[in-house]
Design an enzyme around this catalytic site. Sequence first.
Site, PDB file in Angstrom:
ATOM      1  N   SER A  89       0.819  -1.216   0.000  1.00 16.13           N
ATOM      2  CA  SER A  89       0.000   0.000   0.000  1.00 16.13           C
ATOM      3  C   SER A  89       0.852   1.265   0.000  1.00 16.13           C
ATOM      4  CB  SER A  89      -0.909   0.019   1.230  1.00 16.13           C
ATOM      5  OG  SER A  89      -1.624  -1.180   1.335  1.00 16.13           O
TER       6      SER A  89
HETATM    7  N1  SAH Z   1      -0.572  -5.143   3.900  1.00 17.76           N
HETATM    8  C1  SAH Z   1       0.179  -5.415   2.713  1.00 17.76           C
HETATM    9  C2  SAH Z   1      -0.567  -5.013   1.471  1.00 17.76           C
HETATM   10  C3  SAH Z   1      -1.162  -6.184   0.930  1.00 17.76           C
HETATM   11  S1  SAH Z   1      -2.053  -6.157  -0.553  1.00 17.76           S
HETATM   12  C4  SAH Z   1       1.559  -4.802   2.754  1.00 17.76           C
HETATM   13  O1  SAH Z   1       1.887  -4.074   3.697  1.00 17.76           O
HETATM   14  O2  SAH Z   1       2.338  -5.065   1.839  1.00 17.76           O
HETATM   15  C5  SAH Z   1      -3.315  -7.290  -0.064  1.00 17.76           C
HETATM   16  C6  SAH Z   1      -2.873  -8.668   0.289  1.00 17.76           C
HETATM   17  O3  SAH Z   1      -4.014  -9.381   0.731  1.00 17.76           O
HETATM   18  C7  SAH Z   1      -2.306  -9.477  -0.880  1.00 17.76           C
HETATM   19  O4  SAH Z   1      -1.044  -9.954  -0.558  1.00 17.76           O
HETATM   20  C8  SAH Z   1      -3.299 -10.613  -1.052  1.00 17.76           C
HETATM   21  O5  SAH Z   1      -2.729 -11.810  -1.482  1.00 17.76           O
HETATM   22  C9  SAH Z   1      -3.873 -10.725   0.348  1.00 17.76           C
HETATM   23  N2  SAH Z   1      -5.189 -11.355   0.437  1.00 17.76           N
HETATM   24  C10 SAH Z   1      -6.221 -11.301  -0.444  1.00 17.76           C
HETATM   25  N3  SAH Z   1      -7.260 -12.019  -0.002  1.00 17.76           N
HETATM   26  C11 SAH Z   1      -6.891 -12.556   1.182  1.00 17.76           C
HETATM   27  C12 SAH Z   1      -7.540 -13.407   2.124  1.00 17.76           C
HETATM   28  N4  SAH Z   1      -8.777 -13.874   1.938  1.00 17.76           N
HETATM   29  N5  SAH Z   1      -6.847 -13.754   3.243  1.00 17.76           N
HETATM   30  C13 SAH Z   1      -5.580 -13.327   3.461  1.00 17.76           C
HETATM   31  N6  SAH Z   1      -4.922 -12.526   2.604  1.00 17.76           N
HETATM   32  C14 SAH Z   1      -5.566 -12.137   1.474  1.00 17.76           C
END
Ligand code: SAH
Length: 238
Positions: A89
């Site tokens: 993000s």
């Molecule tokens: N917080 C992260 C940003 C992540 S982007 C950072 O600091 O880099 C969103 C993430 O959510 C992705 O890696 C994606 O694979 C994950 N995601 C999507 N659906 C999910 C679910 N049902 N459970 C766990 N993770 C999930």
Amino acid sequence: MKIQIEKKIIFLLIIIFTTFLLFSDKTEKDYEKQRENMVKSQIKYRGIKDKAILNAMRTVPRHLFVPKSHRSKSYYDRPLPIGYGQTISQPYIVALMTELLCLIDSSKVLEIGTGSGYQAAVLAEITDEVYTIEIVEKLHKISNKTLRNTGYSKVKTKSGDGYFGWEEHAPYDAIIVTCAAEFVPPPLIKQLNIGGVMCIPVGPPFQVQNLLLITKKSEDDIITEVITYVRFVPLLRD
Ligand code: SAH
């Protein structure tokens, strides 16, 4: 003759090693500067005042959570690709969501969507108990390694579908969802402490979503506020 060649090789190795040290130190100093700039022009400038959050954003080496191919852009005012169609993000959104959680140093926090591990590291600068779940197994492995290599081994990570939360450690004082859900997953509300808060983007995939702040006043008194518009990658299901 042989001794002279050996001496030359050793001398050359020392030069290479010193150049490497000087260069890498300079790069780290440069990243530190960029981080300080990021806090000033992106975070403070947009109204985040909480000292613990500003310090966390100043401390966590965001560039080490960004893949090498995008490292030079680590402190830009934007999200960046981390592979597998996912993103780390934008720094301001990380700070804003962290602020909405109103953490104290004893808060127990659950993050859904570990991604790069950066948001989890920021949370771990503020509180000791951080749990995070990632659905993409490969990202789980990479972020787990990064968190350990950067000194955030106290963060507990797990691979799985975060829709169901992490029951074993519930209830949580705060839950942060960093992927967009089409509705608020009921298990997450259930795993929230009374008085606890959840920050979650809700809306259609790949479109503009509402960033919601949900407060659990009691088992049947749940308050929802819309904070702003955001655009997150979707919450995937197993
Ligand atoms: N917080 C992260 C940003 C992540 S982007 C950072 O600091 O880099 C969103 C993430 O959510 C992705 O890696 C994606 O694979 C994950 N995601 C999507 N659906 C999910 C679910 N049902 N459970 C766990 N993770 C999930």
